[in-house]
Design an enzyme around this catalytic site. Structure first.
Site, short mmCIF file in Angstrom:
data_model
loop_
_atom_site.label_atom_id
_atom_site.label_comp_id
_atom_site.label_asym_id
_atom_site.label_seq_id
_atom_site.Cartn_x
_atom_site.Cartn_y
_atom_site.Cartn_z
N TYR A 97 0.83 -1.16 0.00
CA TYR A 97 -0.09 -0.01 0.10
C TYR A 97 0.90 1.36 0.10
CZ TYR A 97 -3.46 3.34 1.12
OH TYR A 97 -4.27 4.39 1.23
N HIS A 114 1.78 4.22 -3.09
CA HIS A 114 1.24 5.72 -2.72
C HIS A 114 2.60 6.62 -2.80
CE1 HIS A 114 -2.51 4.22 -1.58
NE2 HIS A 114 -2.95 5.60 -1.52
N TYR A 119 -3.80 16.53 1.08
CA TYR A 119 -4.15 15.08 1.47
C TYR A 119 -3.26 14.29 1.91
CZ TYR A 119 -7.37 11.28 -0.30
OH TYR A 119 -8.14 10.07 -0.61
N TRP A 123 -7.49 3.74 -10.61
CA TRP A 123 -6.75 3.50 -9.51
C TRP A 123 -7.52 2.74 -8.32
CZ3 TRP A 123 -2.05 4.67 -7.45
CH2 TRP A 123 -1.80 4.71 -6.25
N TRP A 124 -8.68 2.93 -8.36
CA TRP A 124 -9.59 1.93 -7.43
C TRP A 124 -9.53 0.51 -7.82
CZ3 TRP A 124 -14.94 4.78 -7.45
CH2 TRP A 124 -15.01 5.90 -6.49
#
EC number: 5.1.3.32
Length: 104
Positions: free
Chosen positions: A18, A22, A41, A76-77
């Site tokens: 993960y 990112h 963000y 992306w999802w």
């Protein structure tokens, strides 16, 4: 500016993956988020509970919600579904948090 916070989950064996995905996120995803009014963000990982805590400042709910319909967000999802729980539309399972304190 509207402050938002939400919680997601990450699979117990996927913490490192993960984080790798990112750092950095796809440039085109960053561009879409910025062009839709997202600022500052951040996502934080609670390894002990496999939780992701996210905060973002947005210019409007409408623009923020419109990110979901972009091609890059949809891709992306789908890309992230193997490292975190997802809804039937591949969006991450998430819960929005209520702000109870803010010190400007």
């Amino acid at each position: 500016m509207i402050r938002k916070a939400f919680v997601m989950q990450v699979n117990p064996d996927a913490h490192e993956e993960y984080q790798r995905r990112h750092n950095p996120i796809w440039p085109e995803l960053a561009a879409v988020l910025k062009s839709h009014g997202a600022h500052n963000y951040a996502i934080y990982l609670d390894k002990a509970r496999n939780l992701l805590f996210a905060t973002v400042e947005i210019e409007s709910e409408e623009r923020w919600n419109a990110v979901a319909s972009t091609d890059v967000c949809q891709r992306w999802w789908k890309y992230m579904t193997d490292v975190m729980p997802a809804n039937p539309d591949n969006s991450p399972v998430s819960s929005e948090l209520q702000e109870v304190f803010y010190l400007p």
